[in-house]
Scaffold this active site. Structure first.
Site, PDB file in Angstrom:
ATOM      1  N   TYR A  32      45.263  49.618 163.831  1.00 36.69           N
ATOM      2  CA  TYR A  32      46.580  50.023 163.354  1.00 36.69           C
ATOM      3  C   TYR A  32      46.641  49.995 161.839  1.00 36.69           C
ATOM      4  CZ  TYR A  32      47.997  45.275 161.964  1.00 36.69           C
ATOM      5  OH  TYR A  32      48.095  44.065 161.334  1.00 36.69           O
ATOM      6  N   LYS A 146      41.139  46.221 161.203  1.00 32.10           N
ATOM      7  CA  LYS A 146      42.588  46.010 161.374  1.00 32.10           C
ATOM      8  C   LYS A 146      42.936  46.238 162.843  1.00 32.10           C
ATOM      9  CE  LYS A 146      46.867  46.712 158.735  1.00 32.10           C
ATOM     10  NZ  LYS A 146      47.249  45.299 158.676  1.00 32.10           N
ATOM     11  N   GLU A 178      42.320  34.293 153.521  1.00 28.82           N
ATOM     12  CA  GLU A 178      43.495  35.132 153.248  1.00 28.82           C
ATOM     13  C   GLU A 178      44.685  34.466 153.916  1.00 28.82           C
ATOM     14  OE1 GLU A 178      43.292  39.027 155.093  1.00 28.82           O
ATOM     15  OE2 GLU A 178      42.162  38.258 156.801  1.00 28.82           O
ATOM     16  N   LEU A 202      40.760  40.991 155.651  1.00 30.90           N
ATOM     17  CA  LEU A 202      41.093  42.406 155.593  1.00 30.90           C
ATOM     18  C   LEU A 202      41.184  42.762 154.109  1.00 30.90           C
ATOM     19  CD1 LEU A 202      41.959  44.889 157.365  1.00 30.90           C
ATOM     20  CD2 LEU A 202      44.257  44.408 156.523  1.00 30.90           C
TER      21      LEU A 202
HETATM   22  N1  DCS Z   1      45.344  40.529 155.615  1.00 29.59           N
HETATM   23  C1  DCS Z   1      45.849  40.645 156.857  1.00 29.59           C
HETATM   24  C2  DCS Z   1      45.326  39.751 157.920  1.00 29.59           C
HETATM   25  C3  DCS Z   1      46.845  41.599 157.121  1.00 29.59           C
HETATM   26  O1  DCS Z   1      47.342  41.721 158.365  1.00 29.59           O
HETATM   27  C4  DCS Z   1      47.336  42.414 156.068  1.00 29.59           C
HETATM   28  C5  DCS Z   1      48.386  43.459 156.270  1.00 29.59           C
HETATM   29  C6  DCS Z   1      46.781  42.235 154.775  1.00 29.59           C
HETATM   30  C7  DCS Z   1      45.779  41.298 154.598  1.00 29.59           C
HETATM   31  C8  DCS Z   1      47.240  43.046 153.603  1.00 29.59           C
HETATM   32  O2  DCS Z   1      46.819  44.376 153.720  1.00 29.59           O
HETATM   33  P1  DCS Z   1      47.627  45.563 153.041  1.00 29.59           P
HETATM   34  O3  DCS Z   1      47.792  45.197 151.611  1.00 29.59           O
HETATM   35  O4  DCS Z   1      46.718  46.731 153.226  1.00 29.59           O
HETATM   36  O5  DCS Z   1      48.926  45.678 153.737  1.00 29.59           O
HETATM   37  N2  DCS Z   1      49.233  43.315 157.367  1.00 29.59           N
HETATM   38  C9  DCS Z   1      50.140  44.379 157.707  1.00 29.59           C
HETATM   39  C10 DCS Z   1      50.969  44.004 158.854  1.00 29.59           C
HETATM   40  O6  DCS Z   1      50.543  43.626 159.912  1.00 29.59           O
HETATM   41  N3  DCS Z   1      52.247  44.159 158.542  1.00 29.59           N
HETATM   42  O7  DCS Z   1      52.408  44.550 157.245  1.00 29.59           O
HETATM   43  C11 DCS Z   1      51.139  44.678 156.637  1.00 29.59           C
END
Ligand code: DCS
Length: 280
Positions: A32, A146, A178, A202
């Site tokens: 996703y 993701k 993270e 990620l």
């Molecule tokens: N790390 C994880 C585990 C994430 O789920 C996300 C984003 C990020 C880092 C940050 O990535 P982006 O900067 O590309 O958003 N998670 C998405 C989510 O599940 N909801 O909003 C963002």
């Protein structure tokens, strides 16, 4: 926000039929993305779409549309819903097949769905910062994908929520990776540190935008991991994601960061990030 994407069709929510044997539903077998929309305009959509295809590739899932077609479908969905500021969520599962861990034949088509959410920018968080807790990273070892399988992440976010906090900073054997749904960055002695883009995190699109912003404002970057015990010595800490943008952390496990105030580099990064949003 009643229109959603169901494969390559924009339909109303009640027209979507998800099979009980969708592999996304039964196995969490899918990938996703979330893309931010500011005043009807996409931010870094290409990067998110590229990452969706990269995630799909890593699990041998074939998305039955070109990137351009997907981009156009998402664009049309935003327009159809008259979305102002918010985000688009889209996911692709491996499709419908009798439950079996083994992948079905490639003739089984992936299932694409997307929906939009109106969601104002969390300006109070940007201004005042947020509190976080530290937790052991209990997730799997392919955090670079993701995946829609988010149980570990959900358990960790729930812990943060129960502690009255915004996020959980995660560590593996003391090495900070993270957060449960965002990246974490730290500034010490005028250098920005963040975990390198390995299988343990990620590689956030926002993280990458922030690294570009750091370059623009003359803040040196080291993509090096730091340890839990280093957190207390950091001058500034930041949570980053599509919806969190550049969110300052002002408290970790009840201990104030930078005296509980937002530091000067974080402010400069926020300004540089805002400039990119305003340039849309
Ligand atoms: N790390 C994880 C585990 C994430 O789920 C996300 C984003 C990020 C880092 C940050 O990535 P982006 O900067 O590309 O958003 N998670 C998405 C989510 O599940 N909801 O909003 C963002």
């Amino acid at each position: 926000m009643n229109y959603v994407l169901y494969n390559d069709q924009i339909v109303t929510r009640d027209e979507v039929v998800i099979s009980q044997e969708d592999r996304g539903y039964q196995l969490g077998d899918g990938v996703y993305e979330v893309v931010k929309v500011y005043d009807g305009k996409f931010f870094t959509a290409k990067e998110h779409i590229d990452r969706l295809y990269a995630s799909a590739d890593k699990i041998d899932l074939v998305i039955p549309y070109t990137k351009d077609v997907l981009h156009k479908l998402l664009h049309d969905l935003v327009e159809k819903n008259e979305l102002g500021t918010g985000h688009v969520y889209f996911q692709v599962t491996r499709g419908v097949a009798p439950r079996n861990h083994i992948y079905p034949e490639p003739s089984v088509e992936a299932v694409l769905t997307a929906n939009v959410t109106e969601n104002p920018r969390p300006m109070a968080n940007f201004e005042n910062g947020v509190r976080v807790i530290v937790q052991e990273d209990i997730r799997w070892l392919r955090c670079d994908i993701k995946s829609i399988s988010l149980l570990g992440a959900a358990m960790l976010k729930q812990k943060a929520h129960q502690a009255g906090c915004y996020e959980a900073i995660l560590h593996r054997d003391g090495v900070v990776t993270e957060c449960s749904s965002s990246n974490v960055l730290a500034i010490k002695d005028g250098v920005l540190y963040t975990h390198p883009a390995t299988n343990l995190i990620l590689n956030g699109i926002t993280r990458q935008v922030i690294l570009a912003c750091a370059d623009e404002i003359g803040l040196p970057v080291k993509e090096e991991a730091f340890r839990v015990e280093d957190i207390a010595t950091m001058d500034e800490l930041i949570v980053s994601s599509t919806t969190s943008e550049v969110t300052p952390i002002v408290e970790v496990d009840g201990v104030a960061v930078n005296g509980g105030t937002v530091g000067p580099w974080t402010r400069k990064l926020q300004q540089a990030f805002n400039a990119k949003v305003e340039a849309l």
